[in-house]
Design an enzyme around this catalytic site. Sequence first.
Site, PDB file in Angstrom:
ATOM      1  N   GLU A 195      -5.197  -4.700  -7.238  1.00 51.40           N
ATOM      2  CA  GLU A 195      -6.510  -4.084  -7.490  1.00 51.40           C
ATOM      3  C   GLU A 195      -6.401  -2.873  -8.425  1.00 51.40           C
ATOM      4  O   GLU A 195      -7.125  -1.891  -8.277  1.00 51.40           O
ATOM      5  CB  GLU A 195      -7.181  -3.712  -6.163  1.00 51.40           C
ATOM      6  CG  GLU A 195      -7.466  -4.924  -5.280  1.00 51.40           C
ATOM      7  CD  GLU A 195      -8.076  -4.578  -3.930  1.00 51.40           C
ATOM      8  OE1 GLU A 195      -8.405  -3.404  -3.695  1.00 51.40           O
ATOM      9  OE2 GLU A 195      -8.222  -5.501  -3.095  1.00 51.40           O
ATOM     10  N   HIS A 239       0.876  -1.173   0.000  1.00 51.02           N
ATOM     11  CA  HIS A 239       0.000   0.000   0.000  1.00 51.02           C
ATOM     12  C   HIS A 239       0.915   1.226   0.000  1.00 51.02           C
ATOM     13  O   HIS A 239       1.236   1.791   1.044  1.00 51.02           O
ATOM     14  CB  HIS A 239      -0.948  -0.028   1.199  1.00 51.02           C
ATOM     15  CG  HIS A 239      -2.039  -1.036   1.071  1.00 51.02           C
ATOM     16  ND1 HIS A 239      -1.883  -2.364   1.393  1.00 51.02           N
ATOM     17  CD2 HIS A 239      -3.307  -0.913   0.603  1.00 51.02           C
ATOM     18  CE1 HIS A 239      -3.007  -3.022   1.158  1.00 51.02           C
ATOM     19  NE2 HIS A 239      -3.893  -2.161   0.673  1.00 51.02           N
ATOM     20  N   GLU A 277      -6.950 -12.016  -2.165  1.00 57.40           N
ATOM     21  CA  GLU A 277      -7.621 -11.353  -1.041  1.00 57.40           C
ATOM     22  C   GLU A 277      -9.105 -11.667  -1.082  1.00 57.40           C
ATOM     23  O   GLU A 277      -9.730 -11.660  -2.152  1.00 57.40           O
ATOM     24  CB  GLU A 277      -7.477  -9.826  -1.093  1.00 57.40           C
ATOM     25  CG  GLU A 277      -6.210  -9.260  -0.515  1.00 57.40           C
ATOM     26  CD  GLU A 277      -6.252  -7.737  -0.458  1.00 57.40           C
ATOM     27  OE1 GLU A 277      -7.311  -7.173  -0.058  1.00 57.40           O
ATOM     28  OE2 GLU A 277      -5.262  -7.103  -0.829  1.00 57.40           O
ATOM     29  N   TRP A 300      -9.635   3.167  -6.856  1.00 59.74           N
ATOM     30  CA  TRP A 300      -9.437   3.658  -5.492  1.00 59.74           C
ATOM     31  C   TRP A 300      -7.984   3.881  -5.132  1.00 59.74           C
ATOM     32  O   TRP A 300      -7.689   4.603  -4.180  1.00 59.74           O
ATOM     33  CB  TRP A 300     -10.105   2.718  -4.488  1.00 59.74           C
ATOM     34  CG  TRP A 300      -9.891   1.254  -4.737  1.00 59.74           C
ATOM     35  CD1 TRP A 300      -8.882   0.469  -4.270  1.00 59.74           C
ATOM     36  CD2 TRP A 300     -10.726   0.404  -5.520  1.00 59.74           C
ATOM     37  NE1 TRP A 300      -9.021  -0.827  -4.709  1.00 59.74           N
ATOM     38  CE2 TRP A 300     -10.156  -0.903  -5.473  1.00 59.74           C
ATOM     39  CE3 TRP A 300     -11.900   0.590  -6.256  1.00 59.74           C
ATOM     40  CZ2 TRP A 300     -10.709  -1.998  -6.136  1.00 59.74           C
ATOM     41  CZ3 TRP A 300     -12.453  -0.502  -6.917  1.00 59.74           C
ATOM     42  CH2 TRP A 300     -11.867  -1.770  -6.855  1.00 59.74           C
ATOM     43  N   TYR A 326     -13.989  -9.494  -2.536  1.00 58.60           N
ATOM     44  CA  TYR A 326     -14.793  -9.461  -1.321  1.00 58.60           C
ATOM     45  C   TYR A 326     -16.275  -9.385  -1.663  1.00 58.60           C
ATOM     46  O   TYR A 326     -17.117  -9.930  -0.944  1.00 58.60           O
ATOM     47  CB  TYR A 326     -14.429  -8.229  -0.481  1.00 58.60           C
ATOM     48  CG  TYR A 326     -13.024  -8.204   0.060  1.00 58.60           C
ATOM     49  CD1 TYR A 326     -12.738  -8.669   1.341  1.00 58.60           C
ATOM     50  CD2 TYR A 326     -11.972  -7.693  -0.691  1.00 58.60           C
ATOM     51  CE1 TYR A 326     -11.447  -8.631   1.852  1.00 58.60           C
ATOM     52  CE2 TYR A 326     -10.679  -7.658  -0.198  1.00 58.60           C
ATOM     53  CZ  TYR A 326     -10.422  -8.122   1.076  1.00 58.60           C
ATOM     54  OH  TYR A 326      -9.139  -8.090   1.573  1.00 58.60           O
TER      55      TYR A 326
END
Length: 376
Positions: free
Chosen positions: A186, A121, A293, A191, A258
């Site tokens: 991702e 991150h 994830e 985002w 998710y």
Amino acid sequence: MISKHTLTIIILIFSYTFGHAQWKLMDKNATRETKKLFHSLKKIQKKGTIFAHQHATEYGRGWSGDDDRSDVKSVIGTHPGMIGIDFQNFTGPNAEADKARLKKIAEDAYNRGAVITVAWHFSNPVGPGGFYWQDSISKPVVNKLIPNGDAHDKYKDILDGIAEWANSCKGANGELIPMIFRPYHEFDGDWFWWGRSHCTVEEFKTLWKFTASYLRDEKNVHNFIWAFSPDTKFNTEEEYLERYPGDEWVDMVGMDNYADLGRDQYDLDTAYKKLKIVSDYAIKKKKLAAFTETGLESIPNTTWWTGTLLNLMKRDELRLSYVLVWRNDSRSDTHYYAPHPGHKSVPDFIEFYQDKFTWFEDDLAKKNIYKKRKHK
């Protein structure tokens, strides 16, 4: 005239050479233990899946920094088979302390027989906004980091720090510790600042290729298994591969999801379809595959482990080396993804652990997946 026996030998040699030789890492100079891990994961994904948990041994519900502790171990008596860590703070004000802390976590996990997977991150290195894209303040940065960008040298300095850390993590015999490195995950969402709306396809591919080549070829990092993992914004193999840098730059393909496992809806058919695209591509290209994830925050579904996750993982023809659930925040009452003592999903998680399909640290330690040499 060639005898049947000789012909059989020729066919077997040809099959081995062209069938098995393609199972190789993108780094021809990968360390012995990294190669062993790669091939062990290949074998595991044919018959089961390793359970992974992000930040598992760093902190958990109501605790932080305890030696040899995880919420998972408190429930079942062993740690997850794979421990997720993050380079997030490597560019922060306490970078050196964080590097030392994560070095110990990685070394302890490896010496116990577990696997390490690394996310990043990465806070925007040239502007405000952290790793998330914030419309009011964030600006495109990928084009500044790649070759000929005005922050390219700064990016190389950051990679130098990662390389120094990776080459400092060593096992009991002084061997470099292999790790799965999963940068820029991702990327098909918007985002993060490296997301699809904030850089072109070619800019993203260039960023990936430069990062991999610089660490491997310039900084001699030979203990990384490189993992490529978008979120769910694809429905076909072609869409999945839109920002794929090429087979020569990737060792493992995966995805994060998710949404379809309870966060937004329960749609296991859609989740399976997308994992099948990932798994099929890995089989076709002799890559590893993983469910990089997932999870259900707070785990309100008491049978989520066997009824949702294990049900999905066991579906026909999926080959996934690991499945990772997200972290257990030490202070939040709701932000956790693995069970802790007293949680209502514990009985189902014990059943999940006991299933022969799932691999935890005690399973991996018995198999000696790195084929470690005896201590000197």
